[in-house]
Design a protein around this motif. Structure first.
Motif, PDB file in Angstrom:
ATOM      1  N   SER A 173      14.415   1.600   3.268  1.00 40.59           N
ATOM      2  CA  SER A 173      13.173   2.501   2.488  1.00 40.59           C
ATOM      3  C   SER A 173      13.920   3.729   2.067  1.00 40.59           C
ATOM      4  O   SER A 173      13.927   4.525   1.380  1.00 40.59           O
ATOM      5  CB  SER A 173      12.685   2.618   3.526  1.00 40.59           C
ATOM      6  OG  SER A 173      11.865   3.421   3.472  1.00 40.59           O
ATOM      7  N   HIS A 232      14.605   5.950  -1.535  1.00 38.13           N
ATOM      8  CA  HIS A 232      13.897   6.878  -1.800  1.00 38.13           C
ATOM      9  C   HIS A 232      14.368   8.019  -2.030  1.00 38.13           C
ATOM     10  O   HIS A 232      13.769   9.274  -2.636  1.00 38.13           O
ATOM     11  CB  HIS A 232      12.869   6.885  -0.517  1.00 38.13           C
ATOM     12  CG  HIS A 232      12.261   8.877  -0.133  1.00 38.13           C
ATOM     13  ND1 HIS A 232      11.200   8.354  -0.633  1.00 38.13           N
ATOM     14  CD2 HIS A 232      12.191   9.617   0.575  1.00 38.13           C
ATOM     15  CE1 HIS A 232      10.612   9.737  -0.382  1.00 38.13           C
ATOM     16  NE2 HIS A 232      11.667  10.708   0.184  1.00 38.13           N
ATOM     17  N   GLN A 291       4.544  -2.170  -2.988  1.00 43.76           N
ATOM     18  CA  GLN A 291       5.472  -1.690  -3.552  1.00 43.76           C
ATOM     19  C   GLN A 291       5.795  -2.277  -4.583  1.00 43.76           C
ATOM     20  O   GLN A 291       6.487  -0.535  -5.844  1.00 43.76           O
ATOM     21  CB  GLN A 291       7.007  -3.776  -3.456  1.00 43.76           C
ATOM     22  CG  GLN A 291       7.022  -3.659  -1.830  1.00 43.76           C
ATOM     23  CD  GLN A 291       7.707  -5.072  -2.058  1.00 43.76           C
ATOM     24  OE1 GLN A 291       7.900  -5.445  -3.503  1.00 43.76           O
ATOM     25  NE2 GLN A 291       8.432  -5.458  -0.779  1.00 43.76           N
ATOM     26  N   SER A 347       3.018   2.067  -4.866  1.00 45.02           N
ATOM     27  CA  SER A 347       3.077   3.258  -3.750  1.00 45.02           C
ATOM     28  C   SER A 347       4.852   2.738  -4.409  1.00 45.02           C
ATOM     29  O   SER A 347       5.691   4.220  -3.327  1.00 45.02           O
ATOM     30  CB  SER A 347       2.710   2.661  -2.626  1.00 45.02           C
ATOM     31  OG  SER A 347       1.519   2.617  -2.441  1.00 45.02           O
ATOM     32  N   ASP A 394      10.289   2.406  -1.610  1.00 43.95           N
ATOM     33  CA  ASP A 394      10.524   2.538  -0.950  1.00 43.95           C
ATOM     34  C   ASP A 394       9.291   2.426   0.830  1.00 43.95           C
ATOM     35  O   ASP A 394       9.942   2.282   1.503  1.00 43.95           O
ATOM     36  CB  ASP A 394      10.900   4.262  -0.645  1.00 43.95           C
ATOM     37  CG  ASP A 394       9.905   4.884  -1.764  1.00 43.95           C
ATOM     38  OD1 ASP A 394       8.474   4.590  -2.296  1.00 43.95           O
ATOM     39  OD2 ASP A 394       9.909   6.624  -1.378  1.00 43.95           O
ATOM     40  N   VAL A 395       8.463   3.103  -0.138  1.00 48.07           N
ATOM     41  CA  VAL A 395       6.422   3.080   1.076  1.00 48.07           C
ATOM     42  C   VAL A 395       7.056   0.873   1.454  1.00 48.07           C
ATOM     43  O   VAL A 395       6.381   0.926   2.507  1.00 48.07           O
ATOM     44  CB  VAL A 395       5.710   2.830   0.042  1.00 48.07           C
ATOM     45  CG1 VAL A 395       4.741   2.153   1.693  1.00 48.07           C
ATOM     46  CG2 VAL A 395       5.513   4.339  -0.348  1.00 48.07           C
TER      47      VAL A 395
END
Length: 601
Positions: free
Chosen positions: A124, A128, A218, A221, A224-225
């Protein structure tokens, strides 16, 4: 052997034996009135649902992330995904070994569950932070070949995170199944058979949520979320596991599980020139084993019996266990050797599964994903289709088909695990036939008619394989667990997962081999281009269909060759419940009438 009975919290009869050495969370002998049963297994099923939910959301959409964010080519991305998933399942051997030998299944799941969680968190973070990824670039555009591939520290962080997930998940997976099954002391109970179906139901629910809700997150959003949600879901699984600690029956680790196996091999080799006695009762351990819940002597692999020959030397000096073994030890090694062909017959099956998680997702990306005016189906969510069917089909199978079949076959599982595996392997062939036909239609429409077909055209291959997996995967796990030896339940369960590993590794090898063979002159091969309209994925699917059918015929041979060791335990009354594919319900019934499931001492 003494048999004791008690009732669990639901009033169900629980059978234990004098040799049941399971303990509770404090290390005290377990109580059948308080520990084990479906209540305890439910907490393990919770971990199984959440864990598969977390890793499926990553694995099933990983190829999209690797291509779009890390900028690897299609064939390299497919191999990264299959190598990752293959490593997950290969590491199940490590998890099974550590559990049976040193840690126990509960502590193995808890420790490596946190390792898996750390991998999700690192993924994650990597997804990000822009500085941990190559510059943004559209790999599907005409300039896609000029996109900068992730290298150096960026690739290092990605692969460290990915393989922390692989290490954690690999060590957790076999212990979820075996620890849940350990809550049922009697291997022949109907409850145990229902548990295996319940475990697959939990798996299906986890996959369905992952392939719909989590993949949607995925897609809309960001990855990473999505990876962060996987971390949160894994945390919920670990909470479920720990909440059930006071209800579990825990088995003591047995020390190195490989030492007894090695002793048999060394002893048999050292006495290879000795002659076997005509009467097997003269072999070492025959009389003592006959008075306990051990394994009867069989004629298969008789060269190993030489490990049981006691050489008189005129003294009462006890021979080293590396030179003299018991019949039970030898029969355990025979069982391990005998199940290898059954295991190997499922490798092609999992090679097909690898295609549904890689090339079939890319098929969906090249099709019309529009479902409604403002809603598009994420291609990775295609894999949710069979699980929607299975969450309804598995309970119906367990509640209606199994009792009906049980009346006919007299088998607690309805149809035997070997029958279940065989039917699933045959269905897998038709999955690839469907995939080849649909890909040919999709490609012709895109190239010749400039028409983009709806993504729903490729759903049949997912539906057929989902049904195939319900039979093969559950049958294989049930078969291996019921043949498991004392102190090796987790390790033998791990062997079933290794079939997935070898299947995914073979997929990588097959893709590279097919590309090399089919590349000629200016051609890039069947799978050498990033554009499926230029590739020949349909021919590759036909190749897999042929390999799958040949594999099914191979399985029929080995399943008829396999024979069970009749046990001398209290469950010997189950010997008439054979596990085979022939009309008399026993593959080997003509020459091994009366063989039954192994009941482990």
């Amino acid at each position: 052997m003494d048999v004791e009975t008690g009732k669990n919290y639901k009033g169900e009869v629980m059978v234990t034996t004098a040799e049941d050495t399971s303990v509770d969370w404090r290390g005290r002998p377990s109580n059948p009135n308080k520990h084990g049963g479906m209540r305890a297994a439910t907490f393990v099923l919770g971990l199984q649902a959440f864990e598969i939910m977390a890793i499926a959301a990553v694995g099933n959409n990983l190829i999209t992330y690797v291509i779009n964010e890390m900028h690897f080519s299609l064939s390299k991305s497919a191999n990264i995904v299959t190598n990752f998933i293959g490593t997950v399942f290969l590491l199940t051997l490590l998890g099974g070994y550590l559990s049976d030998s040193y840690l126990g299944s509960f502590w193995t799941m808890l420790i490596f569950g946190f390792v898996e969680l750390s991998g999700f968190i690192l993924l994650s973070v990597q997804a990000h932070l822009p500085q941990l990824k190559p510059p943004q670039c559209n790999m599907l555009s005409h300039d896609g070949n000029h996109c900068m591939e992730a290298t150096g520290f960026k690739a290092f962080i990605f692969f460290v995170a990915l393989y922390l997930v692989a290490l954690g998940s690999g060590c957790v997976k076999p212990n979820m199944i075996s620890h849940g099954a350990d809550q049922f002391p009697n291997k022949q109970s109907k409850q145990l058979s229902s548990y295996f179906n319940a475990a697959y139901f939990a798996f299906s629910v986890g996959e369905l949520v992952a392939l719909t809700l989590l993949v949607w997150i995925q897609t809309h959003s960001g990855m990473d979320v999505g990876f962060g949600v996987s971390a949160a879901v894994m945390t919920m699984g670990l909470i479920s596991l720990t909440c059930g600690a006071i209800f579990y029956r825990n088995k003591h680790p047995q020390g190195s599980i490989f030492t007894p196996i090695a002793q048999v091999i060394v002893a048999a080799i050292s006495k290879r020139k000795e002659l076997l006695p005509a009467n097997p009762q003269l072999l070492h351990g025959a009389q003592s084993d006959a008075r306990s819940s051990s394994l009867l002597h069989t004629q298969k692999f008789s060269f190993l019996d030489k490990a049981c020959i006691k050489i008189p030397d005129g003294t009462n000096k006890k021979e080293s266990p590396w030179r003299l073994c018991t019949i039970t030890q030898v029969e355990q090694v025979k069982i391990l050797i005998s199940i290898i062909p059954i295991f190997a017959s499922t490798i092609i099956f999992n090679t097909i599964l690898a295609q549904l998680q890689t090339f079939s997702v890319q098929q969906g990306s090249a099709m019309n994903t529009k479902l409604a005016k403002n809603f598009h189906i994420p291609p990775a969510s295609l894999q949710s289709i069979p699980y929607i069917m299975l969450i309804f089909l598995v309970p119906l199978y367990d509640r209606f088909f199994v009792p009906f079949a049980r009346k006919i076959t007299k088998n607690d599982s309805g149809i035997s695990p070997l029958q279940r595996i065989g039917f699933g392997l045959l269905l897998a062939t038709f999955s690839m036939v469907s995939g080849a036909i649909m890909e040919k239609k999709r490609r012709d429409s895109a190239v010749n008619s400039k028409e983009i077909l709806s993504i729903f055209w490729i759903t049949p291959q997912f539906l057929i394989f989902g049904l195939s997996e319900m039979f093969t995967a559950v049958g294989l796990i049930e078969f291996f667990y019921k043949q498991s030896l004392k102190g090796m339940q987790s390790f033998l369960t791990a062997i079933t997962y290794c079939s997935y590993s070898f299947g995914f590794y073979f997929s990588s090898l097959l893709v590279s081999l097919v590309n090399k063979i089919t590349s000629a002159g200016s051609s890039d091969g069947w799978l050498g281009d990033n554009d499926l309209n230029k590739d020949r994925l349909d021919l590759f699917y036909w190749l897999l269909a042929v390999l799958s059918f040949i594999n099914f015929l191979n399985y029929l041979f080995w399943s008829r060759w396999y024979s069970y060791n009749p046990s001398l335990s209290a469950t010997s009354s189950q010997h008439n419940r054979s596990e085979e594919l022939s009309p008399c319900h026993s593959i080997n019934c003509l020459k091994n009438k009366g063989d039954g499931d192994i009941s482990v001492p």
